[in-house]
Design an enzyme around this catalytic site. Structure first.
Site, PDB file in Angstrom:
ATOM      1  N   ASP A 208       0.813  -1.221   0.000  1.00 54.83           N
ATOM      2  CA  ASP A 208       0.000   0.000   0.000  1.00 54.83           C
ATOM      3  C   ASP A 208       0.850   1.277   0.000  1.00 54.83           C
ATOM      4  OD1 ASP A 208      -2.505   1.381   0.098  1.00 54.83           O
ATOM      5  OD2 ASP A 208      -2.251   1.708   2.246  1.00 54.83           O
ATOM      6  N   SER A 233      -6.704   5.253   0.146  1.00 55.68           N
ATOM      7  CA  SER A 233      -7.065   3.955  -0.427  1.00 55.68           C
ATOM      8  C   SER A 233      -8.545   3.681  -0.195  1.00 55.68           C
ATOM      9  CB  SER A 233      -6.234   2.848   0.229  1.00 55.68           C
ATOM     10  OG  SER A 233      -4.848   3.096   0.084  1.00 55.68           O
ATOM     11  N   GLN A 283      -5.568  -1.876  -6.706  1.00 52.20           N
ATOM     12  CA  GLN A 283      -6.125  -0.951  -5.728  1.00 52.20           C
ATOM     13  C   GLN A 283      -6.810   0.205  -6.432  1.00 52.20           C
ATOM     14  OE1 GLN A 283      -4.043   2.264  -3.025  1.00 52.20           O
ATOM     15  NE2 GLN A 283      -3.964   0.315  -1.929  1.00 52.20           N
TER      16      GLN A 283
END
Length: 292
Positions: A208, A233, A283
């Site tokens: 991430d 995110s 993502q």
């Protein structure tokens, strides 16, 4: 040898077991005033993994970030044992703070088995040891950041993991739109125990950190560090294909096929130094120009 920052990160992933399927975790200081998304994803996967037989490892996860996490409060992870089959095990995890869910994870685990094998070839990339460390790279661009303390906060956040950019990161090329592709090499700053679940959880943590960079590069934006983008995110998915070690160099090859409606999509492939494709990542995140 394990450095202090890596020991702190390993402690962060060593959740307290409150009940059979309930775990509690703490947070570490983040570069933004909320819990780092990779942290809560890794902790949720730890919680799920501790309710699964040791011979079954994660092969996929799908997660939603529901609310910003409070770094000053503990996070409670409740595991739902959805299914225990012959080959596959499914777990659902809800992370709660202040009585509200902040994160939701579904993860599937599998016993090892032989099967048909093929993979994409690893893209070209330079030797990671020829690339600048964070300590060398970040101070060069301190003048670009929105606040003087950003360099210090970024260095603290990267102390446990050695992350090296192949090309200039978004904050170093503001105003210069580029092909929406980015590569970084990474490994932990120290050796790890031979626990396959731990290595998977640490790669989940790192996954991430830089994935939305490719979205920013397409528009010549530097991100929150520069102050020209507000981002977070939204969801995160990973598939784990082959065994790997997080304390050995891994190439994270990232690209963005699209951005629209205040959202950007990014996908990544993670390879070992000898060319094995070990994980795939997708993502979507909020990517907006600051309002007002």
């Amino acid at each position: 040898m394990t450095n202090e920052a890596l020991r702190d990160l390993l402690d962060l992933l060593d959740l307290e077991r409150v009940e059979q399927d309930i775990f509690r975790g703490t947070s570490r200081p983040s570069v933004v005033p909320r819990v780092f998304g990779g942290q809560v994803a890794a902790q949720a996967l730890v919680a799920a993994g501790r309710t699964v037989c040791a011979d079954r490892l994660p092969h996929s996860l799908h997660a939603y970030f529901l609310r910003p996490g409070d770094p000053g409060a503990p996070i409670v992870y409740t595991v739902d044992r959805i299914r225990d089959g012959r080959s596959f095990t499914t777990r659902r995890v809800v992370a709660v703070q202040h009585g509200q869910p902040v994160f939701h994870l579904s993860a599937s685990f599998q016993t090892h088995e032989e099967g048909l094998e093929h993979q994409e070839p690893m893209p070209a990339a330079p030797d990671p040891l020829t690339l600048p460390t964070a300590e060398e790279l970040l101070p060069r661009h301190a003048h670009r950041f929105a606040h003087p303390q950003v360099v210090e906060r970024l260095l603290e956040a990267r102390a446990a993991v050695d992350v090296r950019y192949v090309d200039e990161p978004p904050f170093a090329s503001v105003g210069e739109p580029r092909e929406p592709k980015s590569q970084v090499w990474f490994r932990t700053n120290g050796k790890l125990a031979d626990d396959p679940l731990l290595h998977v959880c640490l790669v989940t943590y790192v996954s991430d950190m830089t994935l939305l960079d490719s979205v920013l590069l397409a528009h010549g934006r530097g991100g929150w560090t520069v102050g020209d983008v507000v981002g977070a995110s939204l969801d995160h998915a990973m598939w784990f294909h082959r065994p790997f070690r997080a304390d050995e160099w891994l190439l994270y090859d990232q690209e963005s096929p699209t951005s629209q409606s205040g959202r950007g999509l990014a996908r990544g492939r993670i390879f070992t130094a000898d060319g094995r494709l070990v994980a795939s990542v997708i993502q979507e995140g909020v990517v907006r120009a600051p309002r007002g």
